[in-house]
Design a protein around this motif. Structure first.
Motif, PDB file in Angstrom:
ATOM      1  N   HIS A   7      21.354  35.557  12.374  1.00  0.00           N
ATOM      2  CA  HIS A   7      22.120  34.081  12.213  1.00  0.00           C
ATOM      3  C   HIS A   7      22.143  33.919   9.939  1.00  0.00           C
ATOM      4  CE1 HIS A   7      21.266  29.843  10.974  1.00  0.00           C
ATOM      5  NE2 HIS A   7      22.106  29.572  11.600  1.00  0.00           N
ATOM      6  N   HIS A   8      21.272  34.686   9.464  1.00  0.00           N
ATOM      7  CA  HIS A   8      21.371  34.563   8.279  1.00  0.00           C
ATOM      8  C   HIS A   8      20.767  35.552   7.016  1.00  0.00           C
ATOM      9  CE1 HIS A   8      17.858  31.347   8.396  1.00  0.00           C
ATOM     10  NE2 HIS A   8      17.861  32.239   7.215  1.00  0.00           N
ATOM     11  N   VAL A   9      21.042  35.565   6.264  1.00  0.00           N
ATOM     12  CA  VAL A   9      20.357  36.904   5.515  1.00  0.00           C
ATOM     13  C   VAL A   9      19.388  35.140   4.135  1.00  0.00           C
ATOM     14  CG1 VAL A   9      20.262  38.137   3.456  1.00  0.00           C
ATOM     15  CG2 VAL A   9      21.595  38.649   5.808  1.00  0.00           C
ATOM     16  N   SER A  10      18.319  35.341   3.819  1.00  0.00           N
ATOM     17  CA  SER A  10      17.800  34.781   2.470  1.00  0.00           C
ATOM     18  C   SER A  10      17.999  35.727   1.558  1.00  0.00           C
ATOM     19  CB  SER A  10      16.937  33.939   3.215  1.00  0.00           C
ATOM     20  OG  SER A  10      16.564  32.833   2.044  1.00  0.00           O
ATOM     21  N   LEU A  11      18.551  35.260   0.501  1.00  0.00           N
ATOM     22  CA  LEU A  11      17.723  35.748  -0.597  1.00  0.00           C
ATOM     23  C   LEU A  11      17.533  35.522  -1.662  1.00  0.00           C
ATOM     24  CD1 LEU A  11      22.276  37.178  -1.377  1.00  0.00           C
ATOM     25  CD2 LEU A  11      19.073  38.278  -0.651  1.00  0.00           C
ATOM     26  N   VAL A  12      16.382  35.768  -2.831  1.00  0.00           N
ATOM     27  CA  VAL A  12      16.045  35.076  -3.666  1.00  0.00           C
ATOM     28  C   VAL A  12      16.579  34.765  -5.552  1.00  0.00           C
ATOM     29  CG1 VAL A  12      13.670  35.321  -5.347  1.00  0.00           C
ATOM     30  CG2 VAL A  12      13.329  34.867  -3.281  1.00  0.00           C
ATOM     31  N   VAL A  13      17.269  33.628  -5.586  1.00  0.00           N
ATOM     32  CA  VAL A  13      17.592  33.922  -7.421  1.00  0.00           C
ATOM     33  C   VAL A  13      17.335  33.126  -8.363  1.00  0.00           C
ATOM     34  CG1 VAL A  13      19.959  33.789  -5.576  1.00  0.00           C
ATOM     35  CG2 VAL A  13      19.027  31.630  -6.228  1.00  0.00           C
ATOM     36  N   PHE A  37      15.160  20.609   1.204  1.00  0.00           N
ATOM     37  CA  PHE A  37      14.749  20.886   1.120  1.00  0.00           C
ATOM     38  C   PHE A  37      13.678  20.881  -0.134  1.00  0.00           C
ATOM     39  CE2 PHE A  37      16.261  23.793   4.348  1.00  0.00           C
ATOM     40  CZ  PHE A  37      15.640  23.695   5.219  1.00  0.00           C
ATOM     41  N   LYS A  38      12.029  20.839  -0.184  1.00  0.00           N
ATOM     42  CA  LYS A  38      11.698  21.006  -1.209  1.00  0.00           C
ATOM     43  C   LYS A  38      11.705  22.183  -2.542  1.00  0.00           C
ATOM     44  CE  LYS A  38       7.088  19.139   0.321  1.00  0.00           C
ATOM     45  NZ  LYS A  38       5.867  19.574   0.499  1.00  0.00           N
ATOM     46  N   THR A  39      12.488  23.387  -2.404  1.00  0.00           N
ATOM     47  CA  THR A  39      13.005  23.902  -3.230  1.00  0.00           C
ATOM     48  C   THR A  39      14.261  24.025  -3.526  1.00  0.00           C
ATOM     49  OG1 THR A  39      11.642  25.513  -1.901  1.00  0.00           O
ATOM     50  CG2 THR A  39      12.622  26.531  -3.006  1.00  0.00           C
ATOM     51  N   PRO A  40      15.138  24.449  -3.952  1.00  0.00           N
ATOM     52  CA  PRO A  40      16.295  24.591  -4.619  1.00  0.00           C
ATOM     53  C   PRO A  40      16.754  25.276  -3.999  1.00  0.00           C
ATOM     54  CG  PRO A  40      15.225  23.720  -6.748  1.00  0.00           C
ATOM     55  CD  PRO A  40      13.781  24.545  -5.461  1.00  0.00           C
ATOM     56  N   GLY A  41      18.217  25.263  -3.199  1.00  0.00           N
ATOM     57  CA  GLY A  41      19.217  26.190  -2.423  1.00  0.00           C
ATOM     58  C   GLY A  41      20.368  25.680  -2.074  1.00  0.00           C
ATOM     59  N   ALA A  42      20.657  26.873  -1.398  1.00  0.00           N
ATOM     60  CA  ALA A  42      22.125  27.013  -1.279  1.00  0.00           C
ATOM     61  C   ALA A  42      22.638  27.525  -0.050  1.00  0.00           C
ATOM     62  CB  ALA A  42      23.039  27.397  -2.543  1.00  0.00           C
ATOM     63  N   TRP A  43      23.627  27.071   0.911  1.00  0.00           N
ATOM     64  CA  TRP A  43      23.593  27.705   2.199  1.00  0.00           C
ATOM     65  C   TRP A  43      25.288  28.251   1.834  1.00  0.00           C
ATOM     66  CZ3 TRP A  43      21.386  25.310   7.114  1.00  0.00           C
ATOM     67  CH2 TRP A  43      20.033  24.812   6.997  1.00  0.00           C
ATOM     68  N   LEU A  44      26.105  29.284   2.275  1.00  0.00           N
ATOM     69  CA  LEU A  44      27.065  29.453   2.023  1.00  0.00           C
ATOM     70  C   LEU A  44      27.273  30.319   4.010  1.00  0.00           C
ATOM     71  CD1 LEU A  44      27.020  31.692  -1.752  1.00  0.00           C
ATOM     72  CD2 LEU A  44      27.391  29.442  -0.509  1.00  0.00           C
ATOM     73  N   GLN A  50      24.701  33.124   7.733  1.00  0.00           N
ATOM     74  CA  GLN A  50      24.872  32.420   6.692  1.00  0.00           C
ATOM     75  C   GLN A  50      24.517  33.387   5.443  1.00  0.00           C
ATOM     76  OE1 GLN A  50      23.348  28.859   7.638  1.00  0.00           O
ATOM     77  NE2 GLN A  50      25.023  28.253   9.317  1.00  0.00           N
ATOM     78  N   ILE A  51      24.449  32.777   4.272  1.00  0.00           N
ATOM     79  CA  ILE A  51      24.135  33.020   2.907  1.00  0.00           C
ATOM     80  C   ILE A  51      23.391  32.231   2.486  1.00  0.00           C
ATOM     81  CG2 ILE A  51      23.837  34.910   0.801  1.00  0.00           C
ATOM     82  CD1 ILE A  51      24.803  36.276   3.370  1.00  0.00           C
TER      83      ILE A  51
END
Length: 147
Positions: A7-13, A37-44, A50-51
């Motif tokens: 479904h997706h790959v999650s990457l720490v940035v 979510f509490k932690t900042p992030g983005a879905w691409l 999805q990334i």
């Protein structure tokens, strides 16, 4: 498992906006809505995959600042490998860049995989493969029997 797919790959940035810019500039990915979510992030969006970028100012576990195709990575597949390679050259990636240069690109035009591959890294040292694998590819090697 029947019907199982990634479904997706999650990457720490470490810098969310910088990473969003990188993935949009390098791959043309479209930003999707993301729950608060509490932690900042983005879905691409990348086709059916999805990334997910997750911001952690402390970074990830990967300390090496080199392109290494034997390290952890994820891969995009494209029907236009040469055009993708030209695009990456046009935005500054170079085969002759030094091992630790963030613009280093490793290109394997022919190899054991049976299709062309290239490797780059994002601003947080996440390794990204882009390959020209056929959309429907028979296995190159026999399956391993389950115990």
């Amino acid at each position: 498992m029947h019907g199982l797919m990634v479904h997706h790959v999650s990457l720490v940035v470490t810098d969310l906006e910088r990473s969003i810019g990188f993935y949009q500039r390098a791959f043309g990915l479209r930003r999707l809505n993301r729950p608060p979510f509490k932690t900042p992030g983005a879905w691409l969006e990348s086709g059916a995959l999805q990334i997910h970028l997750v911001e952690n100012r402390d970074g990830s576990f990967r300390p090496h600042a080199t392109v290494d195709n034997n390290d952890w990575h994820f891969a995009f597949r494209t029907d236009q490998f040469d055009a993708m390679l030209d695009h990456l050259f046009a935005i500054g990636f170079r085969e002759d860049a030094g091992a630790e240069d963030p613009d280093r690109i490793l290109v394997l035009r022919q190899g054991l995989a049976g299709f062309p591959q290239l490797y780059i890294r994002d601003p947080d040292n996440n390794i990204i493969e882009i390959n020209g694998a056929p959309a429907e590819q028979p296995p190159l090697w026999p399956a391993v029997a389950a115990d």
